[in-house]
Write a protein that holds these residues in place. Structure first.
Motif, PDB file in Angstrom:
ATOM      1  N   VAL A 202       0.840  -1.205   0.000  1.00  0.00           N
ATOM      2  CA  VAL A 202       0.000   0.000   0.000  1.00  0.00           C
ATOM      3  C   VAL A 202       0.875   1.255   0.000  1.00  0.00           C
ATOM      4  CG1 VAL A 202      -1.671   1.337   1.343  1.00  0.00           C
ATOM      5  CG2 VAL A 202      -2.004  -1.119   1.032  1.00  0.00           C
ATOM      6  N   ILE A 203       1.960   1.234   0.751  1.00  0.00           N
ATOM      7  CA  ILE A 203       2.893   2.363   0.731  1.00  0.00           C
ATOM      8  C   ILE A 203       3.434   2.570  -0.680  1.00  0.00           C
ATOM      9  CG2 ILE A 203       5.169   3.136   1.521  1.00  0.00           C
ATOM     10  CD1 ILE A 203       4.506   1.792   4.233  1.00  0.00           C
ATOM     11  N   SER A 204       3.799   1.482  -1.322  1.00  0.00           N
ATOM     12  CA  SER A 204       4.302   1.562  -2.698  1.00  0.00           C
ATOM     13  C   SER A 204       3.262   2.161  -3.636  1.00  0.00           C
ATOM     14  CB  SER A 204       4.706   0.170  -3.171  1.00  0.00           C
ATOM     15  OG  SER A 204       5.058   0.178  -4.541  1.00  0.00           O
ATOM     16  N   ARG A 205       2.014   1.743  -3.493  1.00  0.00           N
ATOM     17  CA  ARG A 205       0.945   2.259  -4.362  1.00  0.00           C
ATOM     18  C   ARG A 205       0.666   3.731  -4.069  1.00  0.00           C
ATOM     19  NH1 ARG A 205       0.039   0.253  -8.895  1.00  0.00           N
ATOM     20  NH2 ARG A 205      -2.227   0.499  -8.895  1.00  0.00           N
ATOM     21  N   ASN A 206       0.778   4.158  -2.801  1.00  0.00           N
ATOM     22  CA  ASN A 206       0.619   5.572  -2.466  1.00  0.00           C
ATOM     23  C   ASN A 206       1.686   6.416  -3.153  1.00  0.00           C
ATOM     24  OD1 ASN A 206      -1.434   6.614  -0.254  1.00  0.00           O
ATOM     25  ND2 ASN A 206      -0.931   4.502   0.301  1.00  0.00           N
ATOM     26  N   LYS A 207       2.918   5.917  -3.164  1.00  0.00           N
ATOM     27  CA  LYS A 207       4.007   6.661  -3.812  1.00  0.00           C
ATOM     28  C   LYS A 207       3.749   6.810  -5.303  1.00  0.00           C
ATOM     29  CE  LYS A 207       7.516   5.447  -0.385  1.00  0.00           C
ATOM     30  NZ  LYS A 207       8.761   4.663  -0.103  1.00  0.00           N
ATOM     31  N   ILE A 208       3.264   5.742  -5.922  1.00  0.00           N
ATOM     32  CA  ILE A 208       2.921   5.806  -7.351  1.00  0.00           C
ATOM     33  C   ILE A 208       1.796   6.815  -7.578  1.00  0.00           C
ATOM     34  CG2 ILE A 208       1.912   4.498  -9.272  1.00  0.00           C
ATOM     35  CD1 ILE A 208       3.400   2.030  -8.126  1.00  0.00           C
ATOM     36  N   TYR A 209       0.802   6.790  -6.693  1.00  0.00           N
ATOM     37  CA  TYR A 209      -0.342   7.705  -6.804  1.00  0.00           C
ATOM     38  C   TYR A 209       0.116   9.164  -6.747  1.00  0.00           C
ATOM     39  CZ  TYR A 209      -4.511  10.283  -5.303  1.00  0.00           C
ATOM     40  OH  TYR A 209      -5.521  11.200  -5.195  1.00  0.00           O
ATOM     41  N   TYR A 210       0.901   9.496  -5.736  1.00  0.00           N
ATOM     42  CA  TYR A 210       1.295  10.893  -5.565  1.00  0.00           C
ATOM     43  C   TYR A 210       2.327  11.328  -6.594  1.00  0.00           C
ATOM     44  CZ  TYR A 210      -1.407  11.373  -1.251  1.00  0.00           C
ATOM     45  OH  TYR A 210      -2.428  11.463  -0.339  1.00  0.00           O
ATOM     46  N   GLU A 211       3.097  10.396  -7.123  1.00  0.00           N
ATOM     47  CA  GLU A 211       3.997  10.738  -8.231  1.00  0.00           C
ATOM     48  C   GLU A 211       3.199  11.065  -9.495  1.00  0.00           C
ATOM     49  OE1 GLU A 211       6.653   7.460  -8.664  1.00  0.00           O
ATOM     50  OE2 GLU A 211       7.730   7.893  -6.796  1.00  0.00           O
ATOM     51  N   ILE A 217      -1.414  15.879  -3.290  1.00  0.00           N
ATOM     52  CA  ILE A 217      -0.855  15.994  -1.935  1.00  0.00           C
ATOM     53  C   ILE A 217      -1.562  17.128  -1.202  1.00  0.00           C
ATOM     54  CG2 ILE A 217       1.199  16.564  -0.573  1.00  0.00           C
ATOM     55  CD1 ILE A 217       2.882  15.250  -2.770  1.00  0.00           C
ATOM     56  N   GLY A 218      -1.619  18.285  -1.811  1.00  0.00           N
ATOM     57  CA  GLY A 218      -2.292  19.424  -1.188  1.00  0.00           C
ATOM     58  C   GLY A 218      -3.788  19.227  -1.101  1.00  0.00           C
ATOM     59  N   ARG A 219      -4.368  18.647  -2.146  1.00  0.00           N
ATOM     60  CA  ARG A 219      -5.824  18.440  -2.147  1.00  0.00           C
ATOM     61  C   ARG A 219      -6.244  17.515  -1.003  1.00  0.00           C
ATOM     62  NH1 ARG A 219      -5.232  17.679  -8.290  1.00  0.00           N
ATOM     63  NH2 ARG A 219      -5.893  19.692  -9.163  1.00  0.00           N
ATOM     64  N   VAL A 265     -10.869  12.589  -5.363  1.00  0.00           N
ATOM     65  CA  VAL A 265     -10.143  13.683  -4.692  1.00  0.00           C
ATOM     66  C   VAL A 265     -10.329  14.986  -5.461  1.00  0.00           C
ATOM     67  CG1 VAL A 265      -7.825  14.529  -4.142  1.00  0.00           C
ATOM     68  CG2 VAL A 265      -8.462  12.176  -3.577  1.00  0.00           C
ATOM     69  N   PHE A 266     -10.209  14.928  -6.770  1.00  0.00           N
ATOM     70  CA  PHE A 266     -10.338  16.103  -7.624  1.00  0.00           C
ATOM     71  C   PHE A 266     -11.711  16.748  -7.442  1.00  0.00           C
ATOM     72  CE2 PHE A 266     -10.438  17.798 -12.186  1.00  0.00           C
ATOM     73  CZ  PHE A 266      -9.529  18.819 -11.931  1.00  0.00           C
ATOM     74  N   ARG A 267     -12.733  15.905  -7.427  1.00  0.00           N
ATOM     75  CA  ARG A 267     -14.097  16.420  -7.283  1.00  0.00           C
ATOM     76  C   ARG A 267     -14.327  16.993  -5.888  1.00  0.00           C
ATOM     77  NH1 ARG A 267     -19.266  14.328 -10.127  1.00  0.00           N
ATOM     78  NH2 ARG A 267     -20.823  15.685  -9.203  1.00  0.00           N
ATOM     79  N   ALA A 268     -13.859  16.282  -4.862  1.00  0.00           N
ATOM     80  CA  ALA A 268     -14.061  16.753  -3.488  1.00  0.00           C
ATOM     81  C   ALA A 268     -13.351  18.084  -3.247  1.00  0.00           C
ATOM     82  CB  ALA A 268     -13.555  15.696  -2.506  1.00  0.00           C
ATOM     83  N   ALA A 269     -12.126  18.219  -3.765  1.00  0.00           N
ATOM     84  CA  ALA A 269     -11.397  19.479  -3.612  1.00  0.00           C
ATOM     85  C   ALA A 269     -12.085  20.602  -4.377  1.00  0.00           C
ATOM     86  CB  ALA A 269      -9.956  19.304  -4.095  1.00  0.00           C
ATOM     87  N   LYS A 333       1.284  18.038  10.917  1.00  0.00           N
ATOM     88  CA  LYS A 333       2.331  18.848  11.546  1.00  0.00           C
ATOM     89  C   LYS A 333       3.559  18.983  10.648  1.00  0.00           C
ATOM     90  CE  LYS A 333       0.889  17.203  16.114  1.00  0.00           C
ATOM     91  NZ  LYS A 333       1.299  16.373  17.290  1.00  0.00           N
ATOM     92  N   LEU A 334       3.584  18.212   9.561  1.00  0.00           N
ATOM     93  CA  LEU A 334       4.729  18.239   8.661  1.00  0.00           C
ATOM     94  C   LEU A 334       4.548  19.313   7.602  1.00  0.00           C
ATOM     95  CD1 LEU A 334       5.154  14.369   8.150  1.00  0.00           C
ATOM     96  CD2 LEU A 334       6.211  15.831   9.898  1.00  0.00           C
ATOM     97  N   SER A 335       5.535  19.495   6.774  1.00  0.00           N
ATOM     98  CA  SER A 335       5.467  20.502   5.714  1.00  0.00           C
ATOM     99  C   SER A 335       4.362  20.175   4.730  1.00  0.00           C
ATOM    100  CB  SER A 335       6.808  20.595   4.994  1.00  0.00           C
ATOM    101  OG  SER A 335       7.090  19.378   4.315  1.00  0.00           O
ATOM    102  N   ALA A 336       3.937  21.170   3.988  1.00  0.00           N
ATOM    103  CA  ALA A 336       2.783  21.039   3.099  1.00  0.00           C
ATOM    104  C   ALA A 336       3.020  20.074   1.944  1.00  0.00           C
ATOM    105  CB  ALA A 336       2.399  22.409   2.546  1.00  0.00           C
ATOM    106  N   ASN A 337       4.246  19.685   1.684  1.00  0.00           N
ATOM    107  CA  ASN A 337       4.522  18.758   0.584  1.00  0.00           C
ATOM    108  C   ASN A 337       4.614  17.306   1.050  1.00  0.00           C
ATOM    109  OD1 ASN A 337       6.910  18.916   1.971  1.00  0.00           O
ATOM    110  ND2 ASN A 337       8.208  19.222   0.158  1.00  0.00           N
ATOM    111  N   GLU A 338       4.233  17.059   2.316  1.00  0.00           N
ATOM    112  CA  GLU A 338       4.228  15.695   2.846  1.00  0.00           C
ATOM    113  C   GLU A 338       2.824  15.092   2.699  1.00  0.00           C
ATOM    114  OE1 GLU A 338       6.400  13.579   4.071  1.00  0.00           O
ATOM    115  OE2 GLU A 338       8.136  14.893   3.848  1.00  0.00           O
ATOM    116  N   PRO A 339       2.693  13.957   2.018  1.00  0.00           N
ATOM    117  CA  PRO A 339       1.363  13.382   1.800  1.00  0.00           C
ATOM    118  C   PRO A 339       0.892  12.542   2.977  1.00  0.00           C
ATOM    119  CG  PRO A 339       2.997  12.018   0.725  1.00  0.00           C
ATOM    120  CD  PRO A 339       3.744  13.190   1.318  1.00  0.00           C
TER     121      PRO A 339
END
Length: 444
Positions: A202-211, A217-219, A265-269, A333-339
């Motif tokens: 799942v971690i691997s798939r999250n990385k693919i998603y956000y790449e 990430i922001g949304r 995510v796109f629609r909700a944002a 609590k992390l920077s805005a670029n952390e998913p």
């Protein structure tokens, strides 16, 4: 019960079959439940009543746990199986569909306490489902004069594969052949090894998603912040919390799932930008992708399907907590670029607060999570000595499947990294063709 039969437009004869079977096979004369299986007979393979009776059965056990089977026809993988010369039988496993379906509002009135409910639900795992299958086989073909004609071929998809391996362990004499698609179950006695592996994937798939969708990430952070600060009630009266929104990641394991999550995510944002809240349509779409309310066995027995003499103790929840990237309390609590990571096919105790139809089952779910009295699901020695042909389609990710395949004698696999868990639905013609090629055991 009289059989109801009809023909669909694809010239498939449909026979609706109900069976009154024991709730508990240890007390076969006790309480009964009704189990349903839909029989499909292709008329181009059986034009007379005698040909119908002689047409071999292909018995399908669906995934889940806790999911029924819709009406199949002549398209998709059902059509491919019919073309191989079978009539098919499509089981609604006990507790699903038309087979005494489990829901908080349909439980027997005699169940007065959480313990009563937990004890009842323990009869809806693979061990009992397989006993139903074997009872149905005896009823339908157990009286045929030839021994080989008293056997049938089965296919297990996903959790149905778990059931197929249980069948091989204890009732292999009733089996002619076994096909498994995405369901070579890990032969373990508790779910922790499965979820340790699942979390890594799942971690691997999250990385693919956000790449692929870096703006998400922001949304997603914006959505999580809104859900934390506002109580959002879904059309079904469930709560859309941050953790429930993260559960949309279950789709990461399916073909096209990453793109579908992005669209949500796109629609909700977009809703938040336009209206400052989520529209009804967005909430409806989210709920449509989360089936736990209508299929509560999928939640309440999801971890116990691995248990043999050990408790699950909310395995996925314990293991997910080891990685703080799944925790909004940490990520915010992390920077805005952390998913913040989405979760996968996992069950969490909080779901029995967030999903309206699971709330009445919360106490029973907790009892089942701590239960250590689960009986055996597999016989490793019998599997090592297995003589029934097993042909399996194995998709990505496939590491754990290889361990299982190595423990079941007479198993051959079609392994591909081009299909995901829904492979048999995405490319039924190729998958079925390759399974039957394996079945012939023709080696160069």
């Amino acid at each position: 019960m009289d059989l109801e039969t009809y023909h669909n437009k694809d010239q498939i004869k449909v026979v609706e079959r109900f069976f009154d079977l024991p709730l508990d096979y240890n007390t076969p004369t006790g309480e009964k439940i009704r189990v349903f299986a839909r029989n499909l007979i292709p008329k181009n393979k059986a034009k007379t009543e005698k040909e119908e009776k002689d047409l071999p059965y292909f018995y399908h056990i669906s995934g889940g746990p806790g999911f029924e089977v819709g009406l199949m026809g002549s398209s998709g993988f059902a059509g491919e199986i019919h073309a191989e010369g079978y009539q098919t039988l499509w089981l609604d496993p006990r507790g699903t569909g038309l087979s005494t379906p489990i829901s908080a509002d349909t439980l027997p009135a005699r169940l007065k306490s959480d313990q009563d409910i937990a004890d009842y639900l323990k009869h809806f795992r693979a061990d009992s489902i397989v006993k139903d299958c074997e009872s149905i086989r005896e009823i339908l073909i157990g009286n045929k004069p030839e021994e080989e004609d008293r056997k049938w071929t089965i296919m297990g998809q996903s959790f149905g594969g778990f059931c197929a391996i249980t069948y091989l362990s204890f009732y292999s004499k009733g089996l002619k052949e076994v096909f498994i698609t995405g369901g070579l179950a890990p032969l373990i006695d508790h779910p922790d090894p499965n979820y340790e592996w699942t979390v890594r994937k799942v971690i691997s798939r999250n990385k693919i998603y956000y790449e692929k969708y870096p703006q998400d990430i922001g949304r997603v952070r914006e959505i999580a912040n809104y859900l934390e600060e506002n109580k959002v009630v879904l059309p079904s009266s469930g709560n859309l919390t941050v953790r429930r929104f993260q559960q949309l990641g279950i789709d990461f394991g399916m073909s096209g799932g990453i793109d579908r999550v992005h669209q949500t995510v796109f629609r909700a944002a977009n809703d938040l930008e336009l209206f400052g809240k989520f529209s009804y349509k967005t909430l409806q779409n989210i709920e449509h992708n989360q089936s736990f309310d209508g299929n509560p066995i999928y939640a309440i027995l999801h971890e116990p399907i691995y248990c043999q003499g050990k408790a699950s103790r909310w395995s996925a929840d314990r293991i997910v907590q080891k990685n703080p990237q799944f925790s909004w309390a940490h990520v915010k609590k992390l920077s805005a670029n952390e998913p913040i990571y989405f979760t996968g096919e996992m069950i969490f105790p909080q779901m029995f607060d967030d999903y309206a139809n699971l709330r009445p089952l919360k106490g029973a779910a907790e009892l089942l999570a701590q239960d250590v009295s689960w009986g055996p699901l597999y016989d490793l020695q019998q599997l090592a000595n297995n003589e029934v042909k097993v042909s399996a389609a194995t998709y990505v990710p496939f590491e754990l499947s290889q361990e299982t395949a190595g423990k079941i004698h007479n198993t051959e696999q079609y392994i591909t990294n081009q299909l995901f868990h829904s492979g048999i639905r995405e490319d039924p013609k190729d998958v079925i063709k390759r399974l039957f090629q394996l079945s012939r055991r023709e080696f160069a």
